[in-house]
Design an enzyme around this catalytic site. Structure first.
Site, short mmCIF file in Angstrom:
data_model
loop_
_atom_site.label_atom_id
_atom_site.label_comp_id
_atom_site.label_asym_id
_atom_site.label_seq_id
_atom_site.Cartn_x
_atom_site.Cartn_y
_atom_site.Cartn_z
N LYS A 1 -12.05 0.11 1.11
CA LYS A 1 -11.34 1.00 -0.02
C LYS A 1 -12.27 1.06 -1.36
CE LYS A 1 -7.29 -0.02 2.36
NZ LYS A 1 -6.56 -0.97 3.06
N HIS B 1 -5.70 -3.55 -1.39
CA HIS B 1 -5.72 -2.41 -2.29
C HIS B 1 -5.63 -2.97 -3.80
CE1 HIS B 1 -4.58 1.04 0.02
NE2 HIS B 1 -4.20 0.32 1.07
N SER C 1 0.69 -1.25 0.05
CA SER C 1 0.03 -0.12 -0.19
C SER C 1 0.64 1.31 -0.06
CB SER C 1 -0.74 0.00 1.40
OG SER C 1 -0.19 -0.16 2.40
C1 LIG Z 1 -6.27 -1.30 4.58
C2 LIG Z 1 -5.68 -2.73 4.76
C3 LIG Z 1 -6.12 -3.31 5.62
C4 LIG Z 1 -7.17 -3.09 6.61
O1 LIG Z 1 -8.46 -2.94 5.86
P1 LIG Z 1 -9.51 -2.40 6.82
O2 LIG Z 1 -10.98 -3.00 6.17
O3 LIG Z 1 -9.59 -1.04 6.67
O4 LIG Z 1 -9.45 -3.02 8.27
C5 LIG Z 1 -5.58 -4.81 5.74
N1 LIG Z 1 -4.73 -5.18 4.97
C6 LIG Z 1 -4.01 -4.32 3.98
C7 LIG Z 1 -2.99 -4.87 3.10
C8 LIG Z 1 -4.62 -3.27 3.93
O5 LIG Z 1 -4.08 -2.27 3.09
#
Ligand SMILES: *Cc1c(COP(=O)(O)O)cnc(C)c1O
Length: 395
Positions: free
Chosen positions: A241, A210, A182
């Site tokens: 996201k 992502h 990310s």
């Molecule tokens: C954003 C993210 C998460 C967390 O996701 P949420 O639904 O916001 O808890 C987990 N793993 C990765 C790789 C992320 O980028």
């Protein structure tokens, strides 16, 4: 005030501020969209993970409202105790179909999806092979499992092979990687990871937070991107996201999904997503199934931003996805850049340690399918102006 044991926290907070690593959280007074309202001003939003601009989409808003009229708001208790709403089952079926997975189970968040999955698959006598840049929620999930964690160099398949060869033959083995990293926007070599997993008899798990709604045909994710359907045991995703809502998902082998309903601790001991969340996610999935146009717009916007940033002379790393890291080096400089952007009407926060390594502070530009070409040009003009002002780029 007597020192009742928290003085060290006050000192640490002062130190964070001095180092430029203290995070100030802005208050948003509008929906999360291409533009947001902060302190009474309209700002161009360049930092949300709302890739497809669905967070405030009329169809999602309407779906959530209708579901509230039919099902209310809360799930009442954990699903194993109070039963599960047909809405949650519908979302899971849709997601499995969308992702061409055998089955799918949803969680409150991507974070809890990871916390549920890793300890359910491996334990004290087992081994996890984890990319050194994996997300914090994977790192915590690995710790919770009590398995031995073997970190391999980032995306380095020679190192992964070496570690697999050196590992004792006993115990279960699980390879875990982020799909898209990310902070840099690079993509894990999942095809090679899967080949090694097959060779060494390991389970494969990928966290595609992502990549969900971004990679693959119409946003079907990294497994689709590499055409590895049926060869990745378990895939973690998030609906916070690109889906623009909130919630986690685990897709993959039916037997693993069934096991998580019996042994995934955040499933057993924490309530499910709320009704409006689930309804909005169903609508988001339906929209992705109907059309690939939003995903295409996201990639076209990202290509324009990357191309322009590079022509201006910014160092934007090696992203292979819509994530655009503008590398600035020391954290105070990144914070200064972000403050100046804010004054110029662009909302893009600085990211520093511990989210990225020391000395690799950056501003991560996140455009979305909701941005118009004019929006992007306006934002890029601000980057150009401040880049010259702070002597990061030159004529
Ligand atoms: C954003 C993210 C998460 C967390 O996701 P949420 O639904 O916001 O808890 C987990 N793993 C990765 C790789 C992320 O980028």
């Amino acid at each position: 005030m007597p020192d009742n044991g928290v003085t060290w926290i006050e000192e640490e907070l002062v130190r964070l501020k001095e180092a430029g690593l203290y995070t100030n959280i802005r208050t948003i007074d509008s929906p999360m969209d291409a533009w947001v309202t902060i302190d009474g001003r309209k700002l161009l939003n360049f930092c949300a993970n709302n890739y497809l601009g669905l967070a405030n989409h009329p169809r999602l808003r309407e779906a959530a409202k209708q579901a509230i009229d039919r099902f209310g708001i809360g799930p009442g208790a954990v699903r194993t105790i109070a039963g599960t709403m047909s809405l949650h089952v519908e979302l899971e079926q849709r997601l499995a179909e969308f992702k061409k997975a055998e089955a799918c189970i949803t969680f409150q968040s991507g974070f809890t999806a990871n916390l549920a999955t890793v300890p359910a698959l491996v334990g004290r006598d087992d081994f996890i092979f984890s990319d050194e840049l994996n997300h914090a929620s994977i790192i915590d999930a690995c710790r919770l499992s009590r398995a031995t964690v073997i970190r391999y160099a980032h995306a380095d398949m020679t190192d992964l092979r070496r570690q697999l060869e050196a590992c004792p033959p006993t115990g279960r083995k699980l390879i875990i990687t982020d799909g898209v990293f990310s902070m840099d926007g690079d993509i894990a070599p999942l095809d090679e990871v899967v080949a090694l997993a097959e060779e060494f008899g390991c389970l494969t798990m990928v966290d595609d937070a992502h990549g969900e709604g971004v990679l693959g045909k119409g946003g079907r994710g990294i497994v689709d991107h590499f055409d590895l359907h049926g060869r990745v045991d378990v895939e973690i995703g998030t609906m916070s996201k690109a889906f623009g809502v909130v919630g986690g998902l685990v897709a993959g082998r039916a037997v693993i999904v069934e096991w998580l309903r019996q042994r995934g601790r955040p499933f057993l001991f924490s309530s499910a997503m709320t009704v409006p969340d689930v309804a909005a996610c169903i609508e988001a999935t339906a929209m992705l199934q109907e059309s690939e146009e939003r995903v295409e717009r996201l990639w076209a916007n990202a290509a324009f931003v990357k191309d322009t940033m590079q022509k201006l002379g910014f160092d934007i790393g090696h992203s292979q996805t819509p994530i655009v890291p503008v590398m600035l080096g020391e954290a105070p400089l990144a914070q200064q850049f972000s403050r100046r952007l804010f004054e110029e009407g662009v909302f893009a926060g600085a990211i520093g340690f511990p989210t990225v390594p020391q000395g690799k502070a950056r501003i991560r530009v996140m455009n979305s399918a909701a941005h118009s070409k004019g929006d992007l040009e306006e934002g890029l003009a601000a980057f150009e102006k401040i880049g010259r002002e702070l002597k990061i780029i030159f004529d």
